[in-house]
Each structure stands twice: as C-alpha cells, then as structure tokens.
Design a protein around this motif. Structure first.
Motif, mmCIF file in Angstrom:
data_model
loop_
_atom_site.group_PDB
_atom_site.id
_atom_site.type_symbol
_atom_site.label_atom_id
_atom_site.label_comp_id
_atom_site.label_asym_id
_atom_site.label_seq_id
_atom_site.Cartn_x
_atom_site.Cartn_y
_atom_site.Cartn_z
ATOM 1 N N ASN A 154 -0.344 -0.755 -11.146
ATOM 2 C CA ASN A 154 -1.089 -1.697 -10.315
ATOM 3 C C ASN A 154 -1.738 -2.773 -11.181
ATOM 4 O O ASN A 154 -2.276 -2.489 -12.254
ATOM 5 N N GLU A 155 -1.644 -3.989 -10.731
ATOM 6 C CA GLU A 155 -2.258 -5.152 -11.375
ATOM 7 C C GLU A 155 -1.896 -5.256 -12.865
ATOM 8 O O GLU A 155 -2.785 -5.344 -13.726
ATOM 9 N N PRO A 156 -0.622 -5.284 -13.188
ATOM 10 C CA PRO A 156 -0.233 -5.343 -14.603
ATOM 11 C C PRO A 156 -0.553 -6.661 -15.281
ATOM 12 O O PRO A 156 -0.608 -6.708 -16.519
ATOM 13 N N GLY A 181 4.420 -1.699 -7.490
ATOM 14 C CA GLY A 181 2.986 -1.471 -7.388
ATOM 15 C C GLY A 181 2.260 -2.641 -6.759
ATOM 16 O O GLY A 181 2.861 -3.630 -6.330
ATOM 17 N N MET A 182 0.935 -2.517 -6.719
ATOM 18 C CA MET A 182 0.102 -3.575 -6.156
ATOM 19 C C MET A 182 -0.178 -4.634 -7.215
ATOM 20 O O MET A 182 -0.418 -4.314 -8.381
ATOM 21 N N GLY A 183 -0.128 -5.888 -6.804
ATOM 22 C CA GLY A 183 -0.452 -6.973 -7.711
ATOM 23 C C GLY A 183 0.573 -7.219 -8.792
ATOM 24 O O GLY A 183 0.224 -7.719 -9.867
ATOM 25 N N VAL A 184 1.837 -6.905 -8.523
ATOM 26 C CA VAL A 184 2.876 -7.114 -9.544
ATOM 27 C C VAL A 184 3.607 -8.442 -9.340
ATOM 28 O O VAL A 184 4.381 -8.856 -10.220
ATOM 29 N N ALA A 185 3.402 -9.123 -8.214
ATOM 30 C CA ALA A 185 4.161 -10.330 -7.902
ATOM 31 C C ALA A 185 3.929 -11.438 -8.934
ATOM 32 O O ALA A 185 4.799 -12.277 -9.148
#
Length: 310
Positions: A154-156, A181-185
């Motif tokens: 998440n959030e990498p 995961g979340m925030g990977v875009a």
C-alpha cells in the motif's frame, strides 16, 4: 461476548469476525475511517453488526478492542468496559526506544500481532500479549504460469524506502513486476504494472498466476498479504527483516539482506518452475500451520475470557 471494534485493517478484521461472538462495528454516513462498517468486498457473517458508537451504553458492550489512540475519546461514554489495545504496526521514530502510546497503563492490555513488534515497542508496565495473525484461506491455488513477480503493498510512492519501492528496478531485468494494493496508481517505473486496490478475491486470482511473491519491506509489521500468498502456495522472495525471518521457513522461499541474492533467486524461479512449485508447496504448509484461522480465533477467545473475567 459483545465486542466493539473499528474496521481499520480489512484482512485482520475479516479473520476476527469469523469467531463465535457478536461484533459491533462502527458505521457513519460517510463510511470513512471512523465508520467503515461491514466489509463490502468480502462477505462477513451476520454476527458482525453495524452500530452508532455514540448510541451505545456500557451494558451493550462486554469488551472494546482499540486500534488507534484517538479511539479512546470516542468510547469515553463507555466507562467501565474492559479494553484491549491491538497494535498492528512496528514503532516509528527513535527505534528501539519508541514508547508506545499505551505504555504504563493498568486499565488495559496491549496485544501485538508479531513477536517482533512486542520486542521493539517500549510498553513500560502495561501488560502485553502476542496473538499472531490468522488468515481466512484464499480460495485459489498457485499456478505460476506467468513469468512475472507479484508484489502487494500500500502507498509505495509515499512510503518508498519503507516498502522497498526503490528496489523494484533491481528485479525488472529478470521479470516484470505486478504491484497490487492501495495507492499504487502513481507508481511509474519501467517493467512495473500497477493494479490499484482490486477486490481481494480478484487480487488472489491474479497473484496466483505469477511465478513468485516478492516482499521487499524494510520496516513493517508482518503483512497479511504475505501470509495469504503463502497459503495460496506461492514461493517467497523476501528481505530478511522484521517478522518475515520466522514467517517464511528456509524451504518456502529465499530470504536475504543482500538484494543481489534475491535477484539471483528470482532468476532461478523464473527458469525453474518445478523449483518454484516445490517452495510454494512448503510455503502453503507452513502458513496454514502457523497462521490458521482456528488457532487465531482460539487465541483471541482465551485472551478475551481472561481479560473480561479479570
């Protein structure tokens, strides 16, 4: 028992509500971090009920499981109800001297999800326990036909070195990376494909097709996604840091602090799918034995009974 707890960490909460109790889950109109209510991406049992925290009375609740310091103010009207503070995370700041926000309390107990976390948090005189994770077994099994590596984080972008994002380019010459995961875009790296916040079941189906699971977190509690990948039957390539060193047995993957060792192991697993299957089978056996749902729920039942009776 009637257990009040916020839906903070989805996979942990999904495992927790599989028990024999009545679970009171705060909800609000916005369904934000203070009122997510029941999960929408995974079926929870009917014993998990959405509630308005402000409307609860002390007689409605047998025990409160806190997960954030700010939650204390939101249950101030529930005076006298036993409390447990569940710590999901590793400490931040002056490690290993970081004081836990619930240190030196005699009105609650702290439960850590790993022995590593208990070791590094300074909890002072507060009673502490460790209840290791339990996982609802994923419905899919590893096939590994795609010569790609799976990462769940998440959030990498924001967390970067914490999640080992800076190490991703070391592996792309061996195989493309799929990051879920979340925030990977916002992650834009050659050889890296992002899958932003997919439903859990769909994510499991996708990672099961990848050759191996890559876990590059430098400093983190033990991610449930790692355990889920192991229960799917994926071989693991991981930094030998935090709780991963005991969660992943030697025959279930390759752990190292030398990144080149992991890169070489990734090439080996890409070239040798039979070896990947052998390690994945061992990973599944180990994760089912250590992080099974029955053991997790039984550990919590014992603690809840002892804590409320005490």
């Amino acid at each position: 028992m009637n257990i009040l707890f916020w839906h903070v960490h989805g996979s942990w909460a999904t495992a927790f509500v599989q028990g024999k109790h009545r679970y009171l889950v705060p909800v609000n109109e916005a369904r934000d971090e203070w009122g997510r209510g029941r999960a929408r991406t995974f079926p929870w049992p009917e014993t998990a009920e959405e509630v308005d925290v402000a409307a609860l009375r002390p007689d409605d609740v047998d025990v409160i499981v806190l997960q954030r310091p700010e939650e204390q103010d939101r249950v101030a009207h529930l005076a006298g109800v036993p409390r447990i503070y569940l710590e999901h995370n590793t400490p931040k700041g002056d490690v290993p001297n970081t004081r836990h926000p619930m240190a030196d309390r005699d009105d609650l107990a702290i439960v850590h999800v790993t022995h590593f976390n208990e070791l590094f948090w300074d909890c002072g005189g507060t009673r502490t326990h460790v209840i290791e994770h339990g996982v609802v077994p994923p419905a899919v099994r590893w096939t590994g036909e795609l010569e790609r590596l799976a990462v769940v984080t998440n959030e990498p972008v924001r967390r970067h070195r914490v999640t080992g994002t800076d190490l991703f380019p070391r592996f792309t010459p061996v195989a493309p990376l799929d990051v879920f995961g979340m925030g990977v875009a916002g992650l834009h790296l050659p050889g890296v494909t992002t899958h932003d916040d997919p439903p859990q079941a769909a994510m499991h189906e996708q990672i099961a097709r990848r050759r191996a699971y890559l876990h590059l977190c430098r400093w983190t509690s033990l991610g449930l996604s790692l355990i889920e990948a192991m229960q799917i039957g994926m071989p693991v390539l991981a930094l030998a840091t935090t709780e991963a060193v005991v969660a992943v047995p030697a025959d279930a993957g390759v752990l190292a602090t030398r990144v080149d060792t992991l890169v070489e192991a990734a090439q080996w697993l890409i070239d040798e799918p039979d070896a990947a299957r052998r390690l994945g089978d061992a990973a599944r056996d180990a994760a089912l034995a250590r992080y099974g749902l029955d053991r997790f729920l039984a550990d919590w039942d014992r603690l809840l009974e002892d804590h409320t009776c005490g």
